[in-house]
Enzyme design. Sequence first.
Site, PDB file in Angstrom:
ATOM      1  N   CYS A 651      -0.830 -24.299  25.935  1.00 57.92           N
ATOM      2  CA  CYS A 651      -2.035 -23.674  25.381  1.00 57.92           C
ATOM      3  C   CYS A 651      -3.138 -23.639  26.432  1.00 57.92           C
ATOM      4  O   CYS A 651      -3.339 -24.595  27.179  1.00 57.92           O
ATOM      5  CB  CYS A 651      -2.527 -24.435  24.155  1.00 57.92           C
ATOM      6  SG  CYS A 651      -3.991 -23.661  23.461  1.00 57.92           S
ATOM      7  N   ASP A 696       0.383 -20.552  23.195  1.00 56.17           N
ATOM      8  CA  ASP A 696      -0.813 -20.135  22.459  1.00 56.17           C
ATOM      9  C   ASP A 696      -1.851 -19.930  23.567  1.00 56.17           C
ATOM     10  O   ASP A 696      -2.600 -20.841  23.890  1.00 56.17           O
ATOM     11  CB  ASP A 696      -1.208 -21.272  21.515  1.00 56.17           C
ATOM     12  CG  ASP A 696      -2.469 -20.964  20.730  1.00 56.17           C
ATOM     13  OD1 ASP A 696      -2.946 -19.823  20.792  1.00 56.17           O
ATOM     14  OD2 ASP A 696      -2.995 -21.876  20.065  1.00 56.17           O
ATOM     15  N   TRP A 698      -4.655 -17.506  25.971  1.00 54.47           N
ATOM     16  CA  TRP A 698      -5.790 -16.596  25.827  1.00 54.47           C
ATOM     17  C   TRP A 698      -6.189 -16.067  27.184  1.00 54.47           C
ATOM     18  O   TRP A 698      -6.135 -16.790  28.161  1.00 54.47           O
ATOM     19  CB  TRP A 698      -6.988 -17.335  25.228  1.00 54.47           C
ATOM     20  CG  TRP A 698      -6.689 -18.159  24.027  1.00 54.47           C
ATOM     21  CD1 TRP A 698      -5.888 -19.266  23.967  1.00 54.47           C
ATOM     22  CD2 TRP A 698      -7.178 -17.935  22.709  1.00 54.47           C
ATOM     23  NE1 TRP A 698      -5.857 -19.738  22.682  1.00 54.47           N
ATOM     24  CE2 TRP A 698      -6.640 -18.950  21.896  1.00 54.47           C
ATOM     25  CE3 TRP A 698      -8.031 -16.987  22.156  1.00 54.47           C
ATOM     26  CZ2 TRP A 698      -6.922 -19.044  20.535  1.00 54.47           C
ATOM     27  CZ3 TRP A 698      -8.315 -17.084  20.811  1.00 54.47           C
ATOM     28  CH2 TRP A 698      -7.760 -18.095  20.009  1.00 54.47           C
TER      29      TRP A 698
END
Length: 699
Positions: A651, A696, A698
Amino acid sequence: MFTLKATGRNFVQSPKHSALCMTMADVEAESSTQPEAMEEENPLFSNLDLFLFTLIAGLIIYWFMSRKKAEPIPEFKKLDQPAPSTRETSFIEKMKKTGRNIVVFYGSQTGTGEEFANRLSKDAQRYGMKGMAADPEEYDMSELSRLAEIGNSLAIFCMATYGEGDPTDNAQDFYDWLQETDGELDGVNYTVFALGNKTYEHYNAMGAYVDKRLEELGAKRVFDLGMGDDDGNLEEDFVTWREQFWPAMCEHFGVEASGEDSSIRQYELKEHNDINMNKVYTGELGRLKSFETQKPPFDAKNPFLAPVTVNRKLNKAGDRHLMHLEVDITGSKIRYESGDHVAVYPTNDTAIVNRLGQILGVDLDSVISLNNLDEESNKKHPFPCPTTYRTALTHYLDIIHPPRTNVLYELAQYATDPKDQENMRKMASSAPEGKALYQSFVLEDNRNILAILEDLPSLRPPIDHLCELMPRLQARYYSIASSSKVHPNSIHICAVLVEYTTKTGRLTKGVATTWLKNKLVADNGHKSTVPMYIRKSQFRLPFKASNPVIMVGPGTGIAPFMGFIQERGWLKEQGKEVGETVLYCGCRHKKEDYLYQGELEEAEKMGVITKLNVAFSRDQEQKVYVQHLLRTNKEDLWRQIHTDNAHIYICGDARNMARDVQTAFYEIAEELGGMTRTQAIDYIKKLMTKGRYSQDVWS
Ligand code: NAP
């Protein structure tokens, strides 16, 4: 039937004394008082038999009655009464009724796909055609095969890819239908423009799938798939594709451009001078007054106003602001799982809204509606109306992102300086000079609409047209930093304040993180609240707690792992066998931004985290990152992955970190598994397919 109904009603109407309400204790008591009589008369059925028979018959009747109640309204009523919803689910009928030949479907999560679809549908007018943008969720997509009934027709798909190659929420049903259908789409003309981001593994997977699948079903691709990359310049990719697409369509349909530009208003302004303020939207997304009288279920159109119970700074020093927030969901019936995302609806900075009102010389508190000129459209207003300009600019419109080229093109007509007008139009063209100007003036200099108005003093558009053109302000997603097993009534968020100075010397603040930072627990005696809902994710702990987990999350990428760690601790407390729980996290300086240091060290002490690995990147001359620590522990890692069936989770930053970490796993597989690079890539891909390597990330 009648007898059954009558008997049933008796049971239902006297529930207090009916057999239906008897408990097992009642049954036992009754049967024990009857044995003598039974023996004397020796009847065919005992009282107990009769009682049980009545009970069963009663239950059947009750079931039958309640089933009857749930039946739909009889047909004749439907004919007499107007349908409850006036929405047309047949796009074919709608196209026929309104003389349209082009339909532009969009799969959109953040609004860009929808924006592109609107632009393409508007473009059609320039070529003497008529288009409509359509949300696949609102229409019966199995009607696609009927498109050929309309002469010179075309379906355009603006399809965004979300997460790990997934369709957007509104395109999920369409995607399922495409997968299942074996319908024939002969005679259906189509083209696809895909929206995505190259930093993600499954770049434009959804657009590419729709393009391929429609062809397999017999539809005719009339123009090549367009690929839009948000990591590069999505707007430029779209403009370039569009500029080639329309001439090709003209040739295909044998039509010519009318030469008229597409600066045609879609909405008309209505000013309300004497309106009951109870009828005016104040920031709600769906139902009027839904923020005052909250009713579950809560979702994207009906967010829950969660009170903020904690808002603390996480970092001990340094010039950044890293924060931990907790919001209370008591009474909301909202459920979440570790790994889910919480979506929040931020508002824009009041100072920017005020400045816009000032520069355009308008009273921001005027109550207005923008009504769609196309009465057939499902979208009556661009945002909830009636409302005030202040509410629209604060809650509904994105005034911070640099505007897209179509906005500049349409606003150009209001620039009184011909040079400004020319430049704005140039920026919307696909000419190299125009693209370069847009790139430098808007993107690189990071000018939002306010900065553009400040730097082009001759440009003073009417505010209602500006409001029509600005995209909608979108919800922001954060990985939930808590476990519902430990915190069923609260959701934790970990975020870093985004703040930077642009090339033109303007301090730019991230909309959502600035807003979150200012959400104090008590604000002037009131509780601060956050409009929120949950978005389910695939980022899940292994089904078997005994499987080891390897979590890699530097910076705020630690967020979902705080939930995972809490959950593994809870499982341990329940006496479950919990496998190794290994964390790789990182920060710049141990003394400054070591997020959740206390909690993590405590979890390690309690044996919940079996190995805590922290990369302090700037505490020594050479950078130390999580992937360096992965390499150091390669033997352990390989055993956990290859022998013990560990699940790996990443992440944080997609652009660099996630890629570098993946490369580290390839290297470990090569070295310890004796694989070639191709085999190692394949090995990790297989883990992904099995749900044992999840990201996950971004960008
Ligand atoms: P940060 O503090 O800037 O970085 C965290 C650590 O990662 C630093 O030590 C940094 O080192 C290091 N790093 C830099 N490049 C790296 C690379 N290629 N590989 C491995 N480590 C690297 O991080 P942040 O400000 O928290 O942001 C992290 C990212 O996570 C952001 O993109 C954010 O959007 C995202 N994210 C946020 C959430 C959330 O819910 N808030 C959830 C998941 C992810 P140096 O700076 O010293 O180079």
